[in-house]
Design a protein around this motif. Structure first.
Motif, PDB file in Angstrom:
ATOM      1  N   ILE A  44       0.847  -1.185   0.000  1.00 39.61           N
ATOM      2  CA  ILE A  44       0.000   0.000   0.000  1.00 39.61           C
ATOM      3  C   ILE A  44       0.886   1.240   0.000  1.00 39.61           C
ATOM      4  O   ILE A  44       2.057   1.187   0.384  1.00 39.61           O
ATOM      5  N   LEU A  47      -1.217   4.403   5.003  1.00 39.13           N
ATOM      6  CA  LEU A  47      -2.356   3.888   5.763  1.00 39.13           C
ATOM      7  C   LEU A  47      -3.605   4.699   5.463  1.00 39.13           C
ATOM      8  O   LEU A  47      -4.703   4.147   5.317  1.00 39.13           O
ATOM      9  N   PRO A  50      -4.418   4.086   0.867  1.00 40.40           N
ATOM     10  CA  PRO A  50      -3.605   2.946   0.436  1.00 40.40           C
ATOM     11  C   PRO A  50      -3.342   2.901  -1.061  1.00 40.40           C
ATOM     12  O   PRO A  50      -2.337   2.341  -1.497  1.00 40.40           O
ATOM     13  N   THR A  55      -6.808  -2.850   0.680  1.00 37.71           N
ATOM     14  CA  THR A  55      -7.047  -2.121   1.920  1.00 37.71           C
ATOM     15  C   THR A  55      -7.364  -3.150   3.012  1.00 37.71           C
ATOM     16  O   THR A  55      -7.233  -4.354   2.795  1.00 37.71           O
ATOM     17  N   GLY A  56      -7.753  -2.688   4.195  1.00 39.67           N
ATOM     18  CA  GLY A  56      -8.107  -3.629   5.264  1.00 39.67           C
ATOM     19  C   GLY A  56      -7.552  -3.233   6.614  1.00 39.67           C
ATOM     20  O   GLY A  56      -7.528  -2.055   6.973  1.00 39.67           O
ATOM     21  N   TYR A 191     -15.639  -3.502   5.582  1.00 38.34           N
ATOM     22  CA  TYR A 191     -14.901  -3.114   4.374  1.00 38.34           C
ATOM     23  C   TYR A 191     -15.461  -3.845   3.155  1.00 38.34           C
ATOM     24  O   TYR A 191     -15.643  -3.256   2.081  1.00 38.34           O
ATOM     25  N   VAL A 206      -6.427   2.087   5.715  1.00 34.40           N
ATOM     26  CA  VAL A 206      -6.072   0.849   6.413  1.00 34.40           C
ATOM     27  C   VAL A 206      -6.086   1.116   7.915  1.00 34.40           C
ATOM     28  O   VAL A 206      -5.459   2.063   8.391  1.00 34.40           O
TER      29      VAL A 206
END
Length: 241
Positions: A44, A47, A50, A55-56, A191, A206
């Motif tokens: 990414i 944060l 990204p 993402t996540g 998400y 993120v």
């Protein structure tokens, strides 16, 4: 990828993300990154933004390893010999735990396991022969298949041990301190829902794990003949009777 998914969820250590990132193309990926830094590894751009299709959530054990050592010393202030079980996957966690232990004047016995499936029986024998009084079992995907065996060995040898997640304490581990994994999976589901409704992965920041829990298993404490301080019991998010 031949099934043409609308979205991919990649959960666990870096290998799970590596398995899909090359083939995913423009398919959105929601990661639950455990024990690696997706920013430092180039998955990414940042944060907050990204970029790309990934993402996540991120969860690293380095800070937790230090906190786990601190909690062990609070629970057993008179014990100064700490055995730490780790492997190549958790070597960075060991370095963080060792720094914390030395700052607290603990003697560290490093027990690095090699070539899975690991010989945990030999590791615990080494711990006891080395005079270990407390133990820390760090996080590795190669430890999970032997979860019940590791917990049982700690109890058999009456060695108070700290583990890295609630599932270890529920299996009979004395203490665990780690992220609230069900909460992380629920956030990952949020998400997934947003992306399937049209939000771009690149526009979803993120998140880092923010909720951590201390679990204490009193049944195990009684089995190995130790009494935990009231301060630890009050600090615990859950006490297993």
């Amino acid at each position: 990828m031949r099934s043409q998914p609308d979205l991919i969820v990649a959960s666990g250590p870096e290998t799970s993300l590596q398995a899909v990132v090359g083939a995913s193309g423009f398919v959105p990926v929601v990661m639950i990154a455990v024990n690696f830094d997706p920013l430092a590894r180039g998955y990414i751009s940042s944060l907050a933004r990204p970029g790309g299709n990934i993402t996540g959530l991120v969860f690293q054990q380095l800070e937790l390893a230090q906190k786990q050592v601190e909690l062990l010393t609070q629970a057993f202030p008179d014990r100064t010999r700490l055995a730490v079980l780790f492997d190549g996957q958790s070597a960075d966690q060991f370095a963080a735990a060792e720094r914390a232990a030395k700052a607290l004047n603990l003697q560290v016995q490093a027990l690095r396991l090699e070539n899975p499936p690991y010989d945990f029986d030999a590791a615990f024998r080494s711990a006891l022969s080395g005079g270990a009084q407390i133990a820390l079992v760090l996080s590795s995907p190669f430890f999970l298949p032997e979860l019940n065996r590791v917990v049982e060995l700690a109890k058999t040898h009456r060695l108070p041990a700290m583990f890295i997640g609630k599932h270890w304490a529920e299996a009979g581990g004395l203490m665990s301190y780690g992220a609230d994994f069900p909460l992380m999976y629920r956030r990952a589901a949020d998400y997934v829902a947003k992306i399937l409704k049209g939000t771009k992965a690149a526009d979803l920041p993120v998140e880092q794990a923010t909720k951590f829990e201390l679990i204490v298993n009193l049944k195990t404490a009684r089995a190995i003949g130790i009494e935990l301080p009231t301060a630890i019991l009050l600090r615990a998010d859950e006490v297993i009777e």
